[in-house]
Design a protein around this motif. Sequence first.
Motif, PDB file in Angstrom:
ATOM      1  N   ALA A   1       0.828  -1.204   0.000  1.00  0.00           N
ATOM      2  CA  ALA A   1       0.000   0.000   0.000  1.00  0.00           C
ATOM      3  C   ALA A   1       0.863   1.254   0.000  1.00  0.00           C
ATOM      4  CB  ALA A   1      -0.924   0.003   1.220  1.00  0.00           C
ATOM      5  N   GLY A   2       1.917   1.264   0.800  1.00  0.00           N
ATOM      6  CA  GLY A   2       2.815   2.417   0.828  1.00  0.00           C
ATOM      7  C   GLY A   2       3.524   2.615  -0.497  1.00  0.00           C
ATOM      8  N   PHE A   3       3.974   1.508  -1.092  1.00  0.00           N
ATOM      9  CA  PHE A   3       4.626   1.577  -2.398  1.00  0.00           C
ATOM     10  C   PHE A   3       3.682   2.187  -3.430  1.00  0.00           C
ATOM     11  CE2 PHE A   3       5.114  -0.392  -6.571  1.00  0.00           C
ATOM     12  CZ  PHE A   3       6.436  -0.141  -6.865  1.00  0.00           C
ATOM     13  N   ALA A   4       2.426   1.714  -3.445  1.00  0.00           N
ATOM     14  CA  ALA A   4       1.451   2.206  -4.416  1.00  0.00           C
ATOM     15  C   ALA A   4       1.147   3.681  -4.187  1.00  0.00           C
ATOM     16  CB  ALA A   4       0.169   1.382  -4.335  1.00  0.00           C
ATOM     17  N   ALA A   5       1.001   4.090  -2.933  1.00  0.00           N
ATOM     18  CA  ALA A   5       0.679   5.489  -2.627  1.00  0.00           C
ATOM     19  C   ALA A   5       1.784   6.427  -3.084  1.00  0.00           C
ATOM     20  CB  ALA A   5       0.432   5.647  -1.130  1.00  0.00           C
ATOM     21  N   ILE A   6       3.035   6.055  -2.811  1.00  0.00           N
ATOM     22  CA  ILE A   6       4.155   6.910  -3.204  1.00  0.00           C
ATOM     23  C   ILE A   6       4.303   6.925  -4.723  1.00  0.00           C
ATOM     24  CG2 ILE A   6       6.657   7.213  -3.061  1.00  0.00           C
ATOM     25  CD1 ILE A   6       6.516   6.019  -0.245  1.00  0.00           C
ATOM     26  N   ARG A   7       4.202   5.772  -5.350  1.00  0.00           N
ATOM     27  CA  ARG A   7       4.366   5.701  -6.804  1.00  0.00           C
ATOM     28  C   ARG A   7       3.312   6.515  -7.520  1.00  0.00           C
ATOM     29  NH1 ARG A   7       3.545   0.402 -10.697  1.00  0.00           N
ATOM     30  NH2 ARG A   7       3.913   1.481 -12.641  1.00  0.00           N
ATOM     31  N   LEU A   8       2.042   6.339  -7.142  1.00  0.00           N
ATOM     32  CA  LEU A   8       0.967   7.053  -7.814  1.00  0.00           C
ATOM     33  C   LEU A   8       1.082   8.559  -7.596  1.00  0.00           C
ATOM     34  CD1 LEU A   8      -2.047   4.689  -7.011  1.00  0.00           C
ATOM     35  CD2 LEU A   8      -0.845   4.964  -9.199  1.00  0.00           C
ATOM     36  N   THR A   9       1.502   8.969  -6.406  1.00  0.00           N
ATOM     37  CA  THR A   9       1.673  10.399  -6.137  1.00  0.00           C
ATOM     38  C   THR A   9       2.784  10.982  -6.994  1.00  0.00           C
ATOM     39  OG1 THR A   9       0.909  10.120  -3.854  1.00  0.00           O
ATOM     40  CG2 THR A   9       2.161  12.110  -4.357  1.00  0.00           C
ATOM     41  N   VAL A  10       3.886  10.245  -7.116  1.00  0.00           N
ATOM     42  CA  VAL A  10       5.001  10.727  -7.942  1.00  0.00           C
ATOM     43  C   VAL A  10       4.553  10.871  -9.388  1.00  0.00           C
ATOM     44  CG1 VAL A  10       7.248  10.097  -8.895  1.00  0.00           C
ATOM     45  CG2 VAL A  10       6.821   9.832  -6.458  1.00  0.00           C
ATOM     46  N   ARG A  11       3.886   9.881  -9.923  1.00  0.00           N
ATOM     47  CA  ARG A  11       3.447   9.945 -11.320  1.00  0.00           C
ATOM     48  C   ARG A  11       2.486  11.106 -11.546  1.00  0.00           C
ATOM     49  NH1 ARG A  11       4.226   5.261 -14.443  1.00  0.00           N
ATOM     50  NH2 ARG A  11       2.326   5.711 -15.626  1.00  0.00           N
ATOM     51  N   ARG A  12       1.546  11.296 -10.616  1.00  0.00           N
ATOM     52  CA  ARG A  12       0.557  12.364 -10.777  1.00  0.00           C
ATOM     53  C   ARG A  12       1.221  13.736 -10.714  1.00  0.00           C
ATOM     54  NH1 ARG A  12      -1.911  15.104  -6.917  1.00  0.00           N
ATOM     55  NH2 ARG A  12      -1.344  13.577  -5.317  1.00  0.00           N
ATOM     56  N   ARG A  13       2.135  13.929  -9.781  1.00  0.00           N
ATOM     57  CA  ARG A  13       2.765  15.236  -9.633  1.00  0.00           C
ATOM     58  C   ARG A  13       3.726  15.530 -10.768  1.00  0.00           C
ATOM     59  NH1 ARG A  13       3.910  15.419  -3.031  1.00  0.00           N
ATOM     60  NH2 ARG A  13       1.693  15.476  -2.441  1.00  0.00           N
ATOM     61  N   VAL A  14       4.419  14.510 -11.260  1.00  0.00           N
ATOM     62  CA  VAL A  14       5.332  14.730 -12.382  1.00  0.00           C
ATOM     63  C   VAL A  14       4.547  15.068 -13.642  1.00  0.00           C
ATOM     64  CG1 VAL A  14       7.008  13.608 -13.901  1.00  0.00           C
ATOM     65  CG2 VAL A  14       7.198  13.339 -11.429  1.00  0.00           C
ATOM     66  N   ARG A  15       3.422  14.415 -13.851  1.00  0.00           N
ATOM     67  CA  ARG A  15       2.573  14.718 -15.000  1.00  0.00           C
ATOM     68  C   ARG A  15       2.120  16.176 -14.993  1.00  0.00           C
ATOM     69  NH1 ARG A  15      -0.174  10.246 -17.544  1.00  0.00           N
ATOM     70  NH2 ARG A  15       0.301   8.252 -16.548  1.00  0.00           N
ATOM     71  N   ALA A  16       1.854  16.711 -13.787  1.00  0.00           N
ATOM     72  CA  ALA A  16       1.317  18.070 -13.672  1.00  0.00           C
ATOM     73  C   ALA A  16       2.382  19.151 -13.836  1.00  0.00           C
ATOM     74  CB  ALA A  16       0.626  18.235 -12.312  1.00  0.00           C
ATOM     75  N   MET A  17       3.651  18.793 -13.894  1.00  0.00           N
ATOM     76  CA  MET A  17       4.724  19.784 -14.014  1.00  0.00           C
ATOM     77  C   MET A  17       4.821  20.327 -15.437  1.00  0.00           C
ATOM     78  SD  MET A  17       7.871  18.045 -11.887  1.00  0.00           S
ATOM     79  CE  MET A  17       7.780  17.755 -10.122  1.00  0.00           C
ATOM     80  N   PRO A  18       5.264  21.572 -15.585  1.00  0.00           N
ATOM     81  CA  PRO A  18       5.609  22.074 -16.924  1.00  0.00           C
ATOM     82  C   PRO A  18       6.711  21.208 -17.531  1.00  0.00           C
ATOM     83  CG  PRO A  18       5.490  23.870 -15.344  1.00  0.00           C
ATOM     84  CD  PRO A  18       5.417  22.603 -14.539  1.00  0.00           C
ATOM     85  N   GLU A  19       6.714  21.122 -18.844  1.00  0.00           N
ATOM     86  CA  GLU A  19       7.643  20.200 -19.504  1.00  0.00           C
ATOM     87  C   GLU A  19       9.098  20.471 -19.151  1.00  0.00           C
ATOM     88  OE1 GLU A  19       8.856  18.707 -24.003  1.00  0.00           O
ATOM     89  OE2 GLU A  19       7.092  19.962 -23.678  1.00  0.00           O
ATOM     90  N   ALA A  20       9.503  21.742 -19.126  1.00  0.00           N
ATOM     91  CA  ALA A  20      10.900  22.064 -18.836  1.00  0.00           C
ATOM     92  C   ALA A  20      11.266  21.653 -17.413  1.00  0.00           C
ATOM     93  CB  ALA A  20      11.144  23.558 -19.031  1.00  0.00           C
ATOM     94  N   GLU A  21      10.365  21.912 -16.475  1.00  0.00           N
ATOM     95  CA  GLU A  21      10.621  21.544 -15.090  1.00  0.00           C
ATOM     96  C   GLU A  21      10.681  20.030 -14.927  1.00  0.00           C
ATOM     97  OE1 GLU A  21       8.547  22.021 -10.664  1.00  0.00           O
ATOM     98  OE2 GLU A  21       7.810  23.201 -12.371  1.00  0.00           O
TER      99      GLU A  21
END
Length: 237
Positions: free
Chosen positions: A192-212
Amino acid sequence: MPSLDGDSWWLYDPYRSRDKGRSAVKSFFDAVRLLLADLASSLFFIVLLSLTHNATLSACSAIAFGLVQIGIQYLRRKPIDTMEWLSLLLVIAAGAATLLTGDPRFALFKPSIIYSIVGVVMLKPGWMNRYLPAIARTVAPDVAIYVGFAWAGLMFLSAALNVFVAIAFDLSIWAVVMPAFGIGSKVVLMLAGFAAIRLTVRRRVRAMPEAEREALLISTGERVQSPSLATSTAGKL
C-alpha cells in the motif's frame, strides 16, 4: 518525449528503475529482519514448549537460540546492531523470568518490547528516505512521511496485539495469530505504501511544466541528458 503511460516502475526506464526497486525492497527487508528473527525465536520457544511441556527446557533453549543467532553473525564477521544486542538481552531476561515463575508467557512479551522500540524510531519523519529512489524523495517527501507514520502505528498495534493474545489465549493460538498477523500486515502495508508513493510521484510529475519535468528527471537520474542538449545548454551559459 517518452510517454508517462508506459509500464515502468517509476516513470521511464523500466530496467534501471526495476534495479532500483529491487534494491529498495532488499533494503526494506533488511530493516525488518530483526523483527522477523525475533518472532522466529519466540516461535521456537512455543514449538518446543508444545512438544515437551517443559518450561525450563524451552526457556533455556530459547536463550541458547538467541546466543546462536548472535554467534552466527559474529563468526560471519557481520556487524551486530544495537537492537540485536537488545533482543538478545530480552531473550535472556524473558527466559530468566520464565524459569523463576514457571509462566511461559513472559517469553511472549519480548516481541512487544521490540515492536514498541522500533515504533518509536519510526516516528522520526523521513526515516523512509534511504529506501526510496531520488525522484520519490524529491517529489513526494510528504507522502513518505505519512507512510512512515503508518509503519510506526503498525508497530504499536502489533505490540498491543501481541500482549493481548499472550494474556487472553493459550500458546497454540498465539503461535497461529502472531506470525500470520506479523507477516501479513507488513506485506499489505508495504504494498500500500509503495502504491501510494508511486501514484503520487506519477501524478505530480505529469502536472509539471515540460521544462521543469525534464530537469527533474535528469537531476534524479530517471533520464540521461543527451549530448546535444548538454552542448546546447553549455553554449547558452
